[in-house]
Motif scaffolding. Structure first.
Motif, short mmCIF file in Angstrom:
data_model
loop_
_atom_site.label_atom_id
_atom_site.label_comp_id
_atom_site.label_asym_id
_atom_site.label_seq_id
_atom_site.Cartn_x
_atom_site.Cartn_y
_atom_site.Cartn_z
N SER A 1 0.84 -1.20 0.00
CA SER A 1 0.00 0.00 0.00
C SER A 1 0.87 1.25 0.00
CB SER A 1 -0.94 0.00 1.20
OG SER A 1 -0.20 -0.05 2.41
N GLU A 2 1.97 1.23 0.75
CA GLU A 2 2.88 2.37 0.77
C GLU A 2 3.59 2.51 -0.58
OE1 GLU A 2 6.77 4.04 3.23
OE2 GLU A 2 5.75 2.25 3.92
N ALA A 3 3.97 1.39 -1.17
CA ALA A 3 4.63 1.41 -2.48
C ALA A 3 3.70 2.02 -3.53
CB ALA A 3 5.04 0.01 -2.88
N GLN A 4 2.45 1.63 -3.51
CA GLN A 4 1.50 2.15 -4.48
C GLN A 4 1.30 3.66 -4.31
OE1 GLN A 4 -2.33 0.23 -4.52
NE2 GLN A 4 -2.56 0.65 -6.68
N THR A 5 1.25 4.12 -3.06
CA THR A 5 1.11 5.55 -2.78
C THR A 5 2.32 6.32 -3.30
OG1 THR A 5 -0.22 5.08 -0.83
CG2 THR A 5 0.80 7.25 -0.95
N ILE A 6 3.51 5.78 -3.06
CA ILE A 6 4.74 6.44 -3.51
C ILE A 6 4.78 6.51 -5.03
CG2 ILE A 6 7.25 6.16 -3.65
CD1 ILE A 6 7.09 5.03 -0.77
N ILE A 7 4.41 5.43 -5.70
CA ILE A 7 4.42 5.40 -7.17
C ILE A 7 3.43 6.43 -7.72
CG2 ILE A 7 3.90 4.01 -9.21
CD1 ILE A 7 4.88 1.56 -7.49
N LYS A 8 2.25 6.51 -7.13
CA LYS A 8 1.26 7.48 -7.59
C LYS A 8 1.72 8.91 -7.33
CE LYS A 8 -2.87 4.66 -7.52
NZ LYS A 8 -4.21 4.49 -6.98
N ARG A 9 2.37 9.14 -6.20
CA ARG A 9 2.79 10.49 -5.83
C ARG A 9 3.97 10.98 -6.66
NH1 ARG A 9 3.52 11.21 0.22
NH2 ARG A 9 1.27 11.36 0.06
N TYR A 10 4.96 10.12 -6.89
CA TYR A 10 6.19 10.54 -7.56
C TYR A 10 6.26 10.16 -9.03
CZ TYR A 10 7.68 11.80 -2.94
OH TYR A 10 7.75 12.38 -1.70
N GLY A 11 5.26 9.45 -9.52
CA GLY A 11 5.22 9.09 -10.94
C GLY A 11 5.85 7.74 -11.21
N PRO A 12 5.75 7.27 -12.44
CA PRO A 12 6.17 5.91 -12.77
C PRO A 12 7.66 5.74 -13.09
CG PRO A 12 5.17 6.92 -14.67
CD PRO A 12 5.03 7.91 -13.53
N SER A 13 8.43 6.81 -13.11
CA SER A 13 9.84 6.72 -13.47
C SER A 13 10.63 5.96 -12.41
CB SER A 13 10.44 8.12 -13.64
OG SER A 13 11.85 8.05 -13.74
N ARG A 14 11.24 4.84 -12.82
CA ARG A 14 12.04 4.06 -11.87
C ARG A 14 13.18 4.89 -11.30
NH1 ARG A 14 10.77 -1.35 -11.68
NH2 ARG A 14 9.77 -2.12 -13.56
N LYS A 15 13.79 5.72 -12.13
CA LYS A 15 14.90 6.54 -11.69
C LYS A 15 14.46 7.50 -10.58
CE LYS A 15 18.31 7.97 -14.38
NZ LYS A 15 19.05 8.66 -15.44
N LYS A 16 13.33 8.16 -10.76
CA LYS A 16 12.81 9.08 -9.74
C LYS A 16 12.45 8.34 -8.47
CE LYS A 16 10.74 12.94 -12.23
NZ LYS A 16 9.48 13.62 -12.53
N LEU A 17 11.81 7.17 -8.63
CA LEU A 17 11.41 6.39 -7.46
C LEU A 17 12.63 5.89 -6.69
CD1 LEU A 17 8.49 4.41 -9.10
CD2 LEU A 17 8.29 6.20 -7.36
N ASP A 18 13.65 5.42 -7.40
CA ASP A 18 14.86 4.95 -6.74
C ASP A 18 15.55 6.11 -6.02
OD1 ASP A 18 14.46 2.33 -7.55
OD2 ASP A 18 15.79 2.50 -9.30
N ASN A 19 15.58 7.29 -6.64
CA ASN A 19 16.19 8.45 -6.01
C ASN A 19 15.41 8.84 -4.75
OD1 ASN A 19 18.23 8.66 -7.89
ND2 ASN A 19 17.15 10.16 -9.15
N HIS A 20 14.09 8.80 -4.82
CA HIS A 20 13.27 9.13 -3.67
C HIS A 20 13.54 8.15 -2.52
CE1 HIS A 20 9.92 10.05 -1.05
NE2 HIS A 20 9.54 8.78 -1.12
N MET A 21 13.58 6.87 -2.83
CA MET A 21 13.80 5.87 -1.81
C MET A 21 15.21 5.97 -1.22
SD MET A 21 10.91 4.54 -1.42
CE MET A 21 11.27 3.19 -0.31
N ALA A 22 16.19 6.34 -2.02
CA ALA A 22 17.56 6.52 -1.52
C ALA A 22 17.63 7.72 -0.58
CB ALA A 22 18.52 6.70 -2.70
N ALA A 23 16.88 8.77 -0.91
CA ALA A 23 16.87 9.97 -0.07
C ALA A 23 16.18 9.70 1.27
CB ALA A 23 16.17 11.10 -0.80
#
Length: 59
Positions: A35-57
Motif C-alpha cells: 500500500s505504501e509502495a502504491q502511494t509512492i508510485i502514484k505520488r512521484y510518478g512511474p519513473s524508476r529513476k525518480k522512485l529509486d532516487n526518492h527511496m535513496a533519499a
C-alpha cells in the motif's frame, strides 16, 4: 508489459501503479508494504529513476 515487444527497454524504465506485480516487486525491493509502495508510485510518478532516487533519499 507492452504489447509491442520492441518497446520492452522503454517499459522497464517505468513502474505501473496499476499492475500489482510491479507494485509488489517495488515493495519487496525496499522492504515496504504494498500500500505504501502504491502511494509512492502514484505520488512521484512511474519513473524508476525518480522512485529509486526518492527511496535513496529516505534512507
Amino acid at each position: 508489459m507492452p504489447d509491442d515487444k520492441s518497446k520492452t527497454k522503454q517499459d522497464r524504465k517505468l513502474v505501473s501503479s496499476e499492475d500489482t506485480y510491479e507494485v509488489a516487486a517495488f515493495a519487496r525491493k525496499y522492504g515496504i508494504p504494498q500500500s505504501e509502495a502504491q502511494t509512492i508510485i502514484k505520488r512521484y510518478g512511474p519513473s524508476r529513476k525518480k522512485l529509486d532516487n526518492h527511496m535513496a533519499a529516505r534512507g
